[in-house]
Scaffold this active site. Structure first.
Site, PDB file in Angstrom:
ATOM      1  N   HIS A 160      -8.566  15.183  -8.213  1.00  0.00           N
ATOM      2  CA  HIS A 160      -9.986  14.912  -7.904  1.00  0.00           C
ATOM      3  C   HIS A 160     -10.419  13.551  -8.458  1.00  0.00           C
ATOM      4  O   HIS A 160     -11.598  13.340  -8.713  1.00  0.00           O
ATOM      5  CB  HIS A 160     -10.913  15.999  -8.472  1.00  0.00           C
ATOM      6  CG  HIS A 160     -10.441  17.398  -8.228  1.00  0.00           C
ATOM      7  ND1 HIS A 160     -10.891  18.156  -7.161  1.00  0.00           N
ATOM      8  CD2 HIS A 160      -9.539  18.164  -8.877  1.00  0.00           C
ATOM      9  CE1 HIS A 160     -10.295  19.343  -7.193  1.00  0.00           C
ATOM     10  NE2 HIS A 160      -9.457  19.372  -8.217  1.00  0.00           N
ATOM     11  N   SER A 281     -13.940 -15.409  -4.871  1.00  0.00           N
ATOM     12  CA  SER A 281     -15.225 -15.272  -4.190  1.00  0.00           C
ATOM     13  C   SER A 281     -15.856 -16.649  -4.091  1.00  0.00           C
ATOM     14  O   SER A 281     -15.692 -17.481  -4.983  1.00  0.00           O
ATOM     15  CB  SER A 281     -16.123 -14.334  -4.994  1.00  0.00           C
ATOM     16  OG  SER A 281     -17.482 -14.627  -4.736  1.00  0.00           O
ATOM     17  N   LYS A 287     -14.315 -13.553  -9.827  1.00  0.00           N
ATOM     18  CA  LYS A 287     -13.701 -12.537  -8.972  1.00  0.00           C
ATOM     19  C   LYS A 287     -12.248 -12.814  -8.617  1.00  0.00           C
ATOM     20  O   LYS A 287     -11.854 -13.944  -8.385  1.00  0.00           O
ATOM     21  CB  LYS A 287     -14.494 -12.413  -7.653  1.00  0.00           C
ATOM     22  CG  LYS A 287     -15.876 -11.822  -7.824  1.00  0.00           C
ATOM     23  CD  LYS A 287     -15.859 -10.313  -8.014  1.00  0.00           C
ATOM     24  CE  LYS A 287     -15.546  -9.587  -6.763  1.00  0.00           C
ATOM     25  NZ  LYS A 287     -16.639  -8.965  -6.106  1.00  0.00           N
ATOM     26  N   GLU A 294      -6.955  -4.188   0.614  1.00  0.00           N
ATOM     27  CA  GLU A 294      -8.053  -3.646   1.422  1.00  0.00           C
ATOM     28  C   GLU A 294      -7.711  -3.710   2.917  1.00  0.00           C
ATOM     29  O   GLU A 294      -7.983  -2.790   3.672  1.00  0.00           O
ATOM     30  CB  GLU A 294      -9.339  -4.429   1.146  1.00  0.00           C
ATOM     31  CG  GLU A 294      -9.876  -4.244  -0.256  1.00  0.00           C
ATOM     32  CD  GLU A 294     -10.934  -5.287  -0.572  1.00  0.00           C
ATOM     33  OE1 GLU A 294     -10.592  -6.318  -1.176  1.00  0.00           O
ATOM     34  OE2 GLU A 294     -12.092  -5.088  -0.195  1.00  0.00           O
TER      35      GLU A 294
END
Ligand code: ARG
Length: 461
Positions: A160, A281, A287, A294
């Site tokens: 979970h 970024s 970043k 992704e």
């Protein structure tokens, strides 16, 4: 607007197709990718026609030489694919006619584009499977190497996505070696089933010419000719199986990609992707984004979509060939390209990533991850029934939670207040390292089991 009638079937046509007819009908824009397979099968067909005395040796020689010349033109990028010739089969044949004249017209004896396209496409899918198998095995090697490095690195295992029990990072990576092993098995299985040659089924009913279908099959590396001509020209199971196996592979890659996305967050901090696999970024200088992970996660959607698309194309088709089936290629091509890219990106990320061992170990101890070890200790040492041990442990966890400390930070007296039989030996099982070391059941997370699994995966059993 319509043009002049096609020279290939022009016999019964007064004039050619309208522009829109041509646009919806044409497939050369994508089926040009079948050129090598198309020429290989034409050569095998031609050689067989000559062996069987269906065409003369002279014509066969001219055709074979012409086909080689066409192949060279395509490979040298001097070949002009023409939409007026609709697809790869007619583009090759039309150019062959230009190059060698009359004998070219004999190549299509006892053949139809229906058995031709089924054969080309099977050959293409077979090659794609072989390429993917190579990539899958290469990725497994990367995972094995990283797993070996981290056979003893402790991290939290989750259910979970809540801390469950400590595991080793090597064990976690080996889970993906298993998945990829099944993926490879599915592709190999599909390859075995597809490896029957449709050529010689002709349009749908077979042919009256005395073919040697086994010869053509073996020339093209097929196990045998297909056994039913209707099935042979209308079967696209091999493409569906490829997409189905590919979809499951894409799902596996997506799950690992998701883990990389989580692990590289500041909150987890388990992994750092190399500069080669991170993006910055434009506004936030701190970043390091895991874009490749992704996108690998996203691209599973395409592969699954391609499977869905082809299932829907096929589901209502009566036997035998229908032109709907021309729409089988783009989904397969796109899926194959996507999987190739995703495997390369995922392999690159995993090979290059830096693992923060301290951070993983610290996280492994958080969230009372050794509570099950405590319960197991009560069962083993005090002979308590597991259900009761679960309850006692729950009370100890609650106490630690109230005190804001870890299980191993409670005093013996505090534990004994809950269960009098507890002795100081209990502290041995409360560290994460002892926890993972104790999980020695076959397939378990103990470092020694992980090393054995790696050895077995490498073929050392
Ligand atoms: N381009 C066609 C395809 O990919 C070849 C087969 C055409 N057959 C036909 N009967 N029109 O399906």
């Amino acid at each position: 607007m319509s043009s002049k009638a096609s020279t290939i079937w022009g016999g019964r046509f007064g004039f050619g197709p309208s522009a829109v007819m041509e646009r919806i009908n044409v497939s050369i824009g994508f089926d040009c990718r079948l050129y090598a397979q198309d020429i290989a099968q034409s050569k095998a067909h031609c050689a067989m026609l000559a062996r069987q005395g269906i065409i003369s040796p002279e014509d066969a020689k001219a055709i074979l030489g012409g086909l080689d010349a066409v192949l060279k033109e395509i490979e040298n990028k001097t070949f002009q694919f023409k939409t007026e010739f609709e697809d790869i089969h007619m583009n090759v044949e039309a150019r062959l006619a230009e190059l060698i004249g009359a004998p070219a017209g004999r190549l299509h004896t006892a053949r139809s584009r229906n058995d031709q396209v089924a054969t080309d496409f099977k050959l293409w899918v077979r090659d794609a499977i072989d390429r993917l198998l190579g990539q899958i095995h290469a990725f497994q090697d990367v995972l094995l190497a990283r797993a070996e490095e981290h056979a003893g690195t402790v991290m939290p295992g989750f259910t979970h996505l809540q801390t469950a029990q400590p595991v080793t990072f090597g064990h976690h990576l080996m889970a993906y070696v298993e998945m990829l092993g099944r993926d490879a098995g599915r592709f190999q299985d599909a390859r075995k089933r597809l490896n029957e040659c449709p050529l010689g089924s002709a349009a749908l009913a077979g042919t009256s010419f005395p073919l040697d279908r086994s010869f053509v099959a073996s020339e093209l590396g097929f196990e045998r000719p297909t056994a039913n001509s209707l099935d042979a020209v209308s079967d696209r199971d091999f493409a569906l199986e490829f997409l189905a196996a590919g979809s499951i592979l894409a799902v596996h890659m997506s799950r690992l990609a998701e883990e990389l996305v989580l692990w590289t967050t500041a909150q987890f901090g388990f992994v750092r992707l190399s500069d080669a696999f991170s993006t910055g970024s434009s506004i936030m200088p701190q970043k390091r984004n895991p874009d490749a992970a992704e996108l690998s996660r996203a691209k599973a959607g395409r592969v699954i979509g391609n499977l869905n698309a082809l299932l829907i194309v096929m589901k209502g088709l009566p036997l035998a060939y229908s032109k709907d089936m021309q729409d089988d290629k783009e989904p397969v091509f796109e899926a194959a390209d996507t999987l190739e890219l995703v495997l390369a990106a995922m392999g690159g990320m995993v090979a290059d990533m830096t693992v923060n061992v301290e951070r993983m170990q610290a996280a492994a101890g958080a969230g009372y991850a050794t509570a099950t070890d405590l319960a197991d200790w009560l069962v083993r040492t005090l002979k308590m029934p597991f259900r009761e041990a679960h309850h006692v442990t729950g009370r100890i966890v609650k106490l630690a939670e109230e005190k804001g400390c870890g299980l191993e930070e409670l005093s013996l007296a505090e534990m004994q207040a809950i269960e009098a039989g507890i002795t100081k030996d209990v502290f041995d099982v409360l560290t994460v390292l002892r926890s993972v070391e104790s999980r020695t059941s076959f397939g378990g997370t103990a470092p020694q089991c992980v090393r054995a699994a790696i050895k077995a995966a490498k073929g050392g059993s």
